[in-house]
Design a protein around this motif. Structure first.
Motif, PDB file in Angstrom:
ATOM      1  N   VAL A 169       0.866  -1.171   0.000  1.00  0.00           N
ATOM      2  CA  VAL A 169       0.000   0.000   0.000  1.00  0.00           C
ATOM      3  C   VAL A 169       0.906   1.225   0.000  1.00  0.00           C
ATOM      4  CG1 VAL A 169      -1.799   1.273   1.226  1.00  0.00           C
ATOM      5  CG2 VAL A 169      -1.831  -1.231   1.218  1.00  0.00           C
ATOM      6  N   TRP A 170       0.613   2.136  -0.934  1.00  0.00           N
ATOM      7  CA  TRP A 170       1.465   3.299  -1.176  1.00  0.00           C
ATOM      8  C   TRP A 170       0.697   4.578  -0.855  1.00  0.00           C
ATOM      9  CZ3 TRP A 170       6.103   1.425  -3.220  1.00  0.00           C
ATOM     10  CH2 TRP A 170       6.048   0.147  -3.796  1.00  0.00           C
ATOM     11  N   ALA A 171       1.349   5.528  -0.182  1.00  0.00           N
ATOM     12  CA  ALA A 171       0.749   6.823   0.133  1.00  0.00           C
ATOM     13  C   ALA A 171       1.017   7.794  -1.013  1.00  0.00           C
ATOM     14  CB  ALA A 171       1.328   7.371   1.430  1.00  0.00           C
ATOM     15  N   LEU A 172      -0.062   8.364  -1.583  1.00  0.00           N
ATOM     16  CA  LEU A 172       0.096   9.273  -2.714  1.00  0.00           C
ATOM     17  C   LEU A 172      -0.588  10.609  -2.506  1.00  0.00           C
ATOM     18  CD1 LEU A 172      -0.402   6.635  -5.487  1.00  0.00           C
ATOM     19  CD2 LEU A 172       1.696   7.833  -4.962  1.00  0.00           C
ATOM     20  N   GLY A 173      -1.708  10.650  -1.799  1.00  0.00           N
ATOM     21  CA  GLY A 173      -2.435  11.899  -1.610  1.00  0.00           C
ATOM     22  C   GLY A 173      -1.995  12.614  -0.360  1.00  0.00           C
ATOM     23  N   SER A 174      -2.491  13.831  -0.188  1.00  0.00           N
ATOM     24  CA  SER A 174      -2.230  14.649   1.002  1.00  0.00           C
ATOM     25  C   SER A 174      -0.738  14.704   1.336  1.00  0.00           C
ATOM     26  CB  SER A 174      -3.018  14.118   2.197  1.00  0.00           C
ATOM     27  OG  SER A 174      -4.377  14.087   1.907  1.00  0.00           O
ATOM     28  N   GLY A 175       0.067  14.979   0.342  1.00  0.00           N
ATOM     29  CA  GLY A 175       1.502  15.106   0.573  1.00  0.00           C
ATOM     30  C   GLY A 175       2.274  13.799   0.501  1.00  0.00           C
ATOM     31  N   GLY A 176       1.580  12.675   0.242  1.00  0.00           N
ATOM     32  CA  GLY A 176       2.270  11.393   0.113  1.00  0.00           C
ATOM     33  C   GLY A 176       3.204  11.424  -1.078  1.00  0.00           C
ATOM     34  N   ASP A 177       4.350  10.807  -0.931  1.00  0.00           N
ATOM     35  CA  ASP A 177       5.355  10.873  -1.995  1.00  0.00           C
ATOM     36  C   ASP A 177       5.610   9.521  -2.657  1.00  0.00           C
ATOM     37  OD1 ASP A 177       6.607   9.601   0.069  1.00  0.00           O
ATOM     38  OD2 ASP A 177       8.358  10.909   0.136  1.00  0.00           O
ATOM     39  N   GLY A 178       4.609   8.636  -2.604  1.00  0.00           N
ATOM     40  CA  GLY A 178       4.789   7.324  -3.207  1.00  0.00           C
ATOM     41  C   GLY A 178       5.483   6.347  -2.288  1.00  0.00           C
ATOM     42  N   GLU A 179       5.500   6.652  -1.001  1.00  0.00           N
ATOM     43  CA  GLU A 179       6.142   5.786  -0.018  1.00  0.00           C
ATOM     44  C   GLU A 179       5.278   4.553   0.255  1.00  0.00           C
ATOM     45  OE1 GLU A 179       7.366   5.929   4.720  1.00  0.00           O
ATOM     46  OE2 GLU A 179       6.400   7.646   3.794  1.00  0.00           O
ATOM     47  N   CYS A 180       5.914   3.388   0.376  1.00  0.00           N
ATOM     48  CA  CYS A 180       5.223   2.154   0.749  1.00  0.00           C
ATOM     49  C   CYS A 180       4.976   2.211   2.253  1.00  0.00           C
ATOM     50  CB  CYS A 180       6.051   0.925   0.384  1.00  0.00           C
ATOM     51  SG  CYS A 180       5.243  -0.628   0.769  1.00  0.00           S
ATOM     52  N   VAL A 181       3.691   2.253   2.657  1.00  0.00           N
ATOM     53  CA  VAL A 181       3.355   2.415   4.074  1.00  0.00           C
ATOM     54  C   VAL A 181       2.891   1.117   4.731  1.00  0.00           C
ATOM     55  CG1 VAL A 181       2.902   4.887   3.937  1.00  0.00           C
ATOM     56  CG2 VAL A 181       1.045   3.268   3.456  1.00  0.00           C
TER      57      VAL A 181
END
Length: 153
Positions: A65-77
């Protein structure tokens, strides 16, 4: 490309899976803004959460699962490794944002990402090839090689 999915609500981003990579495209600028590359096997499925802030990707041996919105930078969370039953498809649960539903061979894996716990549900007589969710009804549909579609609440 194996699968493409538009970001919900805004629709500005497009997730596209090919081989071991999930590419995130900004459709307004027509550029690839992220190349998500942590899978060791080809990606079978991608899905967005209802907010459009997270995208999940599934290969036979892992889910990410990757963070992309609200400032997410494509990091695997969040990461989940296969416990023996190969993964094939995925969808975020429409009512429980921290719950990812994963289609496997003959079963559904319900993954609580916050607690990092899984529950297996017997589902079909074949591979679960596709999953869909409805935010308005809270239901999930599963389709399988057994030629059945099932609804889950």
């Amino acid at each position: 490309m194996v699968q493409t999915r538009f970001q919900p609500r805004l629709g500005r981003l497009l997730a596209a899976a090919a081989k071991k990579v999930v590419s995130i495209f900004d459709i307004e600028t027509e550029t690839c803004i992220h190349s998500l590359q942590r899978h060791t096997k080809p990606v079978h499925s991608v899905c967005w959460d209802v907010t459009g802030d997270y995208v999940a990707s599934v290969s036979e041996d892992s889910v990410r699962v990757w963070a992309l919105g609200s400032g997410g930078d494509g990091e695997c969370v969040h990461e989940l490794s296969c416990n023996g039953n190969k993964f094939h498809s995925c969808v975020f649960h429409p009512d429980f944002p921290s719950l990812l539903v994963i289609g496997c061979y003959q079963s559904l894996e319900l993954w609580n990402m916050v607690e990092n716990k899984c529950m297996t549900i017997s589902a079909h007589d074949g591979v679960l090839t596709a999953l869909a969710q409805s935010p308005s009804t809270g239901m999930i549909a599963s389709a399988s090689h057994d030629k059945c579609v099932k609804l889950w609440k």
